[in-house]
Scaffold this motif. Structure first.
Motif, short mmCIF file in Angstrom:
data_model
loop_
_atom_site.label_atom_id
_atom_site.label_comp_id
_atom_site.label_asym_id
_atom_site.label_seq_id
_atom_site.Cartn_x
_atom_site.Cartn_y
_atom_site.Cartn_z
N MET A 1 45.36 37.75 35.55
CA MET A 1 44.24 37.23 34.55
C MET A 1 44.57 35.89 33.88
O MET A 1 43.68 34.82 33.77
N ILE B 1 35.84 36.82 37.00
CA ILE B 1 36.47 37.74 36.06
C ILE B 1 35.85 39.24 36.47
O ILE B 1 36.58 40.46 36.71
N TRP C 1 37.82 40.31 39.70
CA TRP C 1 39.15 40.78 39.37
C TRP C 1 38.95 42.10 38.58
O TRP C 1 39.60 43.04 38.83
N THR C 2 37.64 42.52 37.88
CA THR C 2 37.60 43.56 37.19
C THR C 2 37.34 44.57 38.30
O THR C 2 37.75 45.81 38.15
N THR D 1 35.51 39.79 28.24
CA THR D 1 36.59 39.07 28.93
C THR D 1 36.61 37.84 28.89
O THR D 1 37.77 37.05 28.52
N THR E 1 46.68 37.42 27.16
CA THR E 1 46.22 38.33 28.31
C THR E 1 47.10 39.62 28.10
O THR E 1 46.52 40.73 28.30
N GLU F 1 45.67 43.35 27.77
CA GLU F 1 45.86 44.54 28.52
C GLU F 1 46.84 45.58 28.27
O GLU F 1 46.49 46.78 28.47
#
Length: 518
Positions: free
Chosen positions: A124, A140, A143-144, A382, A398, A402
């Motif tokens: 990230m 994002i 990625w998510t 995010t 990050t 997380e």
């Protein structure tokens, strides 16, 4: 070395593919082991405590290592530590596939957790170095989606592998994927800047306090499913966690080079963006906890069919990626995130009205709506958090994001699991069954289903299914309320636009001028 604007490079999307491949295998590994546990228990003569540690040891290692790895990435290079994490993940997977004892499997899973702890936050942290501010929402979202896709698809992959190969294949499957992700990362990801000065001292005491506190917290949540919330072991573990984490916060505020920069919470974009992301993930984890059980035990799908039927959630998330890119410049972060949380709440609350006789069509509809709201809320939130991180501290930021999400999810699943059990047992009728059979039916809806088949008792199956749906509705109702609460907080506290005054923003191109592509 001259600076390179990766936001204009055609290699930025293949670079995203390398990042998403790495987080996909982490998501897969988090759930793929669940379907292999019965086979491992039979082949390696594993007791219930060892099975619990095969599953929980991974979560413990992941949670404990995530905070310090962000700081180490900031100091020694995000790309360097990310690739090291992928290599560790692949090597541990290979060792796990060859394990011949429960202890070896537990050790392999713990090392897998260490590798995952490097992959999640550092992948990230690299996103703002590859994509411009305008393209970050789309990146994002992808990625998510990869992290979310791994959870429901893990049992599908595990079920297929176990149908064709031995239990070690659920570990071996990761190896070629890790090799591809490692090769792609070496080729595509931006190189780290060379260090020009000695690193400041590492906060060993802070790492120890944080690690022990997170260990106690996660261990306590693992015990909840077996012992209940009021058990002395659970209360002792959670109390120790509270004391250790309080000591960690005090230490970090006083140490000149802390693991975590709590000053980030002084920026309302980071503070409220992080909290909103936790609310969203709490609700979605609740969905991913109960819906696969509903699809498999109540609607009668196998593991592969169950994973396929969760895909409307991912489809809604991907659709929201395009919508976010269009809506954010026009409506602003506050309105888009608030709308997303309201859509998420609507989808989940529709799901809470599910009846035992409802088919998959109804579930597909509310799952798609939920996925759309999920993406509209979590992607801008995010992006907002990433935009507050200084160029030299993206890994630490990050990692903090997380870690908070991971701990919130662990506590959420423990609480929602207890609520599901309460709702299921409140409606289950086992009075006419012998004690041993009644206990089996009360353990889970799948056990009740199997018992009903053995006894040819259709009434027990119908009652168990209705009882589970009742418990699922309670869980979804709570998730809906959480989403509505998040919508209220977003409307009240999020800035209208991402560029509101606060901490320094990450550049939309390359964070460090000395970096280039490998």
């Amino acid at each position: 070395m001259p600076a390179l604007d990766l936001s204009q490079s055609p290699r930025r999307w293949p670079a995203l593919a390398a990042l998403t491949l790495s987080v996909l295998i982490v998501g897969l590994d988090g759930t793929v082991i669940n379907v292999a546990l019965p086979t491992i228990a039979g082949d390696l003569h594993t007791d219930s405590a060892q099975l619990q540690w095969i599953s929980g040891g991974y979560l413990l290692a992941l949670s404990v290592a995530m905070l310090p790895v962000g700081l180490l990435g900031d100091r020694y290079g995000h790309r360097r530590l990310l690739l090291s994490g992928i290599a560790v993940f692949g090597a541990a997977s290979l060792v796990g596939s060859l394990a011949d004892s429960p202890t070896a499997v537990i050790a392999a899973r713990a090392v897998l957790g260490l590798g995952a702890a490097a992959i999640l936050p550092l992948s990230m942290a690299i996103l703002p170095r590859v994509f411009s501010k305008d393209e970050q929402p789309r990146a994002i979202a992808v990625w998510t989606a990869a992290t979310a896709l791994g959870m429901p698809v893990g049992p599908v992959v595990g079920g297929w592998l176990l149908n064709h190969f031995w239990w070690g294949s659920v570990f071996l499957f990761n190896v070629p994927v890790a090799v591809v992700a490692l090769a792609a990362g070496l080729w595509l990801l931006p190189r780290d800047a060379e260090r020009t000065s000695a690193a400041p001292p590492f906060d060993t005491l802070g790492a120890l306090l944080g690690g022990l506190g997170i260990t106690a917290l996660v261990y306590g949540t693992i015990l909840i499913s077996e012992d209940g919330w009021t058990a002395p072991s659970v209360l002792a573990s959670l109390s120790a966690a509270a004391a250790l984490l309080a000591g960690f916060v005090v230490r970090e505020r006083r140490f000149p080079h802390p693991l975590v920069d709590f000053a980030l919470f002084g920026d309302r974009r980071f503070r409220w963006g992080t909290l909103i992301a936790v609310f969203v993930n709490f609700a979605v984890m609740g969905i991913l906890f109960v819906v696969p059980q509903y699809l498999q035990s109540v609607l009668g799908n196998d593991a592969f069919g169950t994973g396929i039927r969760v895909l409307p959630l991912i489809g809604g998330l991907m659709l929201s990626a395009a919508l976010s890119e269009f809506l954010l410049p026009r409506l602003g972060v506050r309105l888009v995130v608030t709308t997303g949380l309201l859509v998420l709440a609507a989808g989940v609350l529709f799901g809470a009205t599910t009846g035992a006789a409802d088919g998959y069509g109804f579930a597909a509809g509310w799952l798609g709506l939920t996925g759309l709201g999920f993406g509209l809320a979590v992607v801008p939130a995010t992006s907002l958090v990433l935009g507050t991180l200084p160029d030299h501290g993206t890994g630490s930021g990050t990692s903090l994001l997380e870690t908070i999400q991971q701990l919130g999810s662990a506590l959420g699943v423990a609480g929602l699991g207890s609520l599901l059990s309460y709702g299921y047992l409140a409606r289950l009728h086992t009075g006419r069954l012998p004690t041993s059979e009644a206990d089996a039916a009360r353990d889970s809806v799948s056990d009740a289903d199997a018992l009903a088949g053995q006894l040819h008792d259709a009434g027990l199956a119908v009652n168990a299914h209705a009882s589970f749906v009742h418990g699922m509705s309670l869980v979804l109702l709570v998730c809906g309320v959480i989403a509505l609460l998040g919508a209220g907080l977003a409307a009240a506290f999020l800035p209208r636009h991402a560029g509101a005054p606060g901490a320094g923003q990450v550049s939309g191109t390359v964070a460090e001028p000395a970096e280039s592509i490998a």
